[in-house]
Design a protein around this motif. Sequence first.
Motif, mmCIF file in Angstrom:
data_model
loop_
_atom_site.group_PDB
_atom_site.id
_atom_site.type_symbol
_atom_site.label_atom_id
_atom_site.label_comp_id
_atom_site.label_asym_id
_atom_site.label_seq_id
_atom_site.Cartn_x
_atom_site.Cartn_y
_atom_site.Cartn_z
ATOM 1 N N LYS A 105 5.263 -3.567 -3.646
ATOM 2 C CA LYS A 105 4.095 -2.900 -4.812
ATOM 3 C C LYS A 105 5.035 -1.612 -4.900
ATOM 4 C CE LYS A 105 0.582 -0.694 -3.895
ATOM 5 N NZ LYS A 105 -0.822 -0.360 -3.555
ATOM 6 N N SER A 109 6.923 -0.936 -8.264
ATOM 7 C CA SER A 109 6.473 0.136 -9.142
ATOM 8 C C SER A 109 7.220 1.221 -9.343
ATOM 9 C CB SER A 109 4.989 0.821 -8.663
ATOM 10 O OG SER A 109 4.605 1.709 -9.421
ATOM 11 N N GLU A 113 9.046 2.176 -13.467
ATOM 12 C CA GLU A 113 8.951 3.292 -13.911
ATOM 13 C C GLU A 113 10.225 3.550 -14.433
ATOM 14 O OE1 GLU A 113 7.007 6.558 -11.920
ATOM 15 O OE2 GLU A 113 5.442 5.245 -11.052
#
Length: 254
Positions: A105, A109, A113
């Motif tokens: 995760k 993530s 981004e």
Amino acid sequence: MCKGGDVGSTSGATKVPVDSQMADVTINDLDRKTNAGHGVVSVMGRQRAMTTAVSTVVNEIPSYDIFGIFDGLRLAKFFEERLRRLVKEEVASCHSRGVAADWNKVMSSCFSEAVGTMRSAAAKAVVTIIGKEEVISLCRGGARAVLYSNGGIALPLCHIHIHQSGVDQQLKIHKRTMIDDFIVLACEGLWNVVSDDDTYQLVKRCLYDKSPAGGTRESSSTKAAVILAELAIARGSKENINVIVIDLKSSTVY
């Protein structure tokens, strides 16, 4: 004794002449205590511009340090800022709930981004997070990370991937053991001309042969990184050379 390079002992960035045809060698040699002693070298080599960059986050997150090689300084700074925040948040959250960190995760993530903010679906990076119990590596091409264990066993944590259609993303989590010696992160400027066996033998001598009085694991890691860069240049590497040597023996394994 490990020899090579006129290595400075001051903190921060130091420029070291390695070869008459080499541009600048920038060394980050921090004297403060870290979870894992490390040395960093960046060499422009025989190219006209430095197109790759390194980033380190040490002594900021309890039990974790972050190291990475990136496709450009802008991407390196972006990851340094985002991963520092995301890892801190994940470690704090998992500690309060008594659960294991979800590294997939965290990494997904951060890369999401990066792709969204920097508008590059092919952003290349290799990131390795060193914990006291595990090593987490995520690769999106452009560089390679190898963990070396007792006896010269080389365990690739991620490979250099080049695809016309895009960049693969691979996450690997390695449970640390007492036989783990060190990790080398480097771009293809090193790996194209220096083998795993040569890397192991050279770094091992630098880190574990008897050091002179006053020597530290930190300075030994830096010397190893410098000499790997020297060797790559001597063997004709024409690419940018980024090398991070991480001494796992200098940190605790539970």
